[in-house]
Structures are given as structure tokens and as C-alpha cells.
Design an enzyme around this catalytic site. Sequence first.
Site, PDB file in Angstrom:
ATOM      1  CB  SER A 132      -0.895   0.037   1.238  1.00 39.84           C
ATOM      2  OG  SER A 132      -1.651  -1.134   1.330  1.00 39.84           O
TER       3      SER A 132
HETATM    4  N1  SAH Z   1       0.724  -5.333   4.520  1.00 40.83           N
HETATM    5  C1  SAH Z   1       1.191  -5.780   3.234  1.00 40.83           C
HETATM    6  C2  SAH Z   1       0.168  -5.550   2.172  1.00 40.83           C
HETATM    7  C3  SAH Z   1       0.072  -6.700   1.236  1.00 40.83           C
HETATM    8  S1  SAH Z   1      -1.315  -6.726   0.165  1.00 40.83           S
HETATM    9  C4  SAH Z   1       2.542  -5.168   2.904  1.00 40.83           C
HETATM   10  O1  SAH Z   1       3.047  -4.332   3.662  1.00 40.83           O
HETATM   11  O2  SAH Z   1       3.112  -5.549   1.896  1.00 40.83           O
HETATM   12  C5  SAH Z   1      -2.446  -7.740   1.046  1.00 40.83           C
HETATM   13  C6  SAH Z   1      -2.043  -9.157   1.282  1.00 40.83           C
HETATM   14  O3  SAH Z   1      -3.154  -9.822   1.871  1.00 40.83           O
HETATM   15  C7  SAH Z   1      -1.710  -9.956   0.020  1.00 40.83           C
HETATM   16  O4  SAH Z   1      -0.406 -10.439   0.129  1.00 40.83           O
HETATM   17  C8  SAH Z   1      -2.723 -11.089   0.014  1.00 40.83           C
HETATM   18  O5  SAH Z   1      -2.210 -12.319  -0.448  1.00 40.83           O
HETATM   19  C9  SAH Z   1      -3.085 -11.180   1.499  1.00 40.83           C
HETATM   20  N2  SAH Z   1      -4.341 -11.845   1.812  1.00 40.83           N
HETATM   21  C10 SAH Z   1      -5.542 -11.777   1.173  1.00 40.83           C
HETATM   22  N3  SAH Z   1      -6.441 -12.574   1.796  1.00 40.83           N
HETATM   23  C11 SAH Z   1      -5.797 -13.140   2.845  1.00 40.83           C
HETATM   24  C12 SAH Z   1      -6.185 -14.069   3.872  1.00 40.83           C
HETATM   25  N4  SAH Z   1      -7.413 -14.592   3.940  1.00 40.83           N
HETATM   26  N5  SAH Z   1      -5.259 -14.421   4.782  1.00 40.83           N
HETATM   27  C13 SAH Z   1      -4.001 -13.922   4.751  1.00 40.83           C
HETATM   28  N6  SAH Z   1      -3.580 -13.071   3.804  1.00 40.83           N
HETATM   29  C14 SAH Z   1      -4.457 -12.677   2.868  1.00 40.83           C
END
Ligand code: SAH
Length: 285
Positions: A132
Site C-alpha cells: 500500500s
Molecule cells: N501489509 C502488506 C500488504 C500486502 S497486500 C505489505 O506491507 O506488503 C495484502 C495481502 O493480503 C496480500 O499479500 C494477500 O495475499 C493477502 N491476503 C488476502 N487474503 C488473505 C487471507 N485470507 N489471509 C491472509 N492473507 C491474505
Amino acid sequence: MKRNLPVSIPSANPPRPRPSFPANLSSSVQPVVGKSHGGSAPKASVVAGVASAGEKLPRASAQRPAVSSGMGMDSQAVRAAMVRKLQAQGLAHPAVLAALSSVERHRFVDSALANQAYEDTSLPIGLGQTISKPNVVARMLELMCQGRTQKLGRVLEIGTGCGYQAALLSHLAREVYSIERLRGLHDRARENLRWFRLSNLHLLFGDGMLGYAQGAPYAAIIAAAGGNDIPQVWIDQLAVGGRLVAPARTETGHQNLVVIDKSDTGIVRTVLEPVLFVPLKSGVA
Ligand code: SAH
């Protein structure tokens, strides 16, 4: 006008070998390879392994080229400039700003994108996911820390992604559990985070829609992916006095930032500004 900040990227400095840290929860979660449980299922909502972020990498996941090399002293100045911009946008929580100034965001993105790491932009992190924008990350962390001057207790992050926000959380809470459902990103985050040696950060591979019961109750839960609703189990795993910050589809039909405060008299749900996060999905892959 948008321009790349001047950042010098010196040649790759391979990180010094780090000692491994014990994973606190290894006794309560049995690592299971693949998508299905083998033998006795762990009691955890998480299907496979827990590792502290400082833990040594298995060989198989060390195949990614060393992307996260240092940017030299310049990165401190560029980060300070990023934080000043965030302050100009109204972000003010001292602990959140301090974390943003100290965690090197360029270590979490591909080397080809490192010169954009401190711009206010989201960036691809592989497997169709994104890290993000700094101001969205800062906003969520600020909501999480609102009214608190002390470090939070135990915090759960849903969606480790590249591990950047997890690293910030480790500065703001005493204990952090971060769950990722994509094995490739879970491994990559572990690799990215190894350099930081954050012994209070525990990376989990599993379906975060189920939360992580072993660590509950949480002082805060923060999700980086948005679903149609906030899973009830997250609210159940929130401590009384705790706060949940997550994107979710709301009555407006759009995805908004939602804050849930849990008190002994019940739940207060506040819908904030529209946001655009990657989808929250169930299961692991
Ligand atoms: N906080 C992260 C943002 C990553 S984007 C950073 O700093 O990079 C959001 C992430 O949520 C993705 O990697 C996606 O695979 C994950 N995601 C989506 N649904 C999920 C679930 N049910 N459990 C765990 N992760 C999930």
C-alpha cells in the site's frame, strides 16, 4: 509534478549471516506442508508453520535475487522527506512517524522499483499483490494507535504481503503475528525481514480469514486486504478495549476503511473514507 527522488543505490551488500530465533509458537502449531493437513491437525486456525521473522531461511526460498540491498545513508534522508510529506498531509502520531522514518521501505520491493520506494505510491510485490501507499499504511497505523501513548500489546496483521507493514507494527506493538495466505509471499516476507532481525514478529502461513486463535485476544487487528464483510472471528479474537482496522465493502457498495472498537458494552463500528485494497480471499495458495 511527480519525480523520482534522488537516491543512490550502491552495489549489493549481502546481509551478514543472522542467527536464527526460536519460533515461540512452534509447540502449538505443527508445520504442515502443502494445502491439506497431514496427520493430526493443529488446533490453530493457521494451516502451516509459524516462524519468527529472524529465523533462518530454508534453501528453497533463498532463490530470489538479492533485491533488498542497502541504498546507503541517502535512504535515511529520503525517508525523512517521505515522513515530512505525510506530516503535511495531517499524519501526526509520533510513534507511527518514528516507525516510518526508521523502517527501510526499499528493502521490501524489487530492486528495479527501489527508487520509487519512498514516493507516495503503491507498488507491485509479486503474485498480483501490492504494497500500500505510505499514506494509507500510516493512516491505518495511526487509527490503530489513536489515543495510545504506550506500545500496544499483541497485534494481528492479516496479509503480510512483502512484510513492510509487519515491520512497522513490530515497532508499535510488543508482539506481532502476521498471516499470509500465499506461500510465495510468506517466504519472500521472511527473506525481506531477515535483515531486520525483529524477534517480536511472527510470520504465519495460513488463511487469515480465520484469524489466529493462539495469539488472541489482540489489542489490535489490522487487515491489508478487503472482503465483503469483517469476519466475525476477528471481532471474537479482539480484546475488550481493542481496535480492529480493516477495509471492507460497506452499505455504500464501495470498499471503505472500517474501524471496530470493542468494549465491555459491545461493539462500535465506524465507517471512514473509501479505499482500494486487494481482495481478502479464503484458503491458502
Ligand atoms: N501489509 C502488506 C500488504 C500486502 S497486500 C505489505 O506491507 O506488503 C495484502 C495481502 O493480503 C496480500 O499479500 C494477500 O495475499 C493477502 N491476503 C488476502 N487474503 C488473505 C487471507 N485470507 N489471509 C491472509 N492473507 C491474505
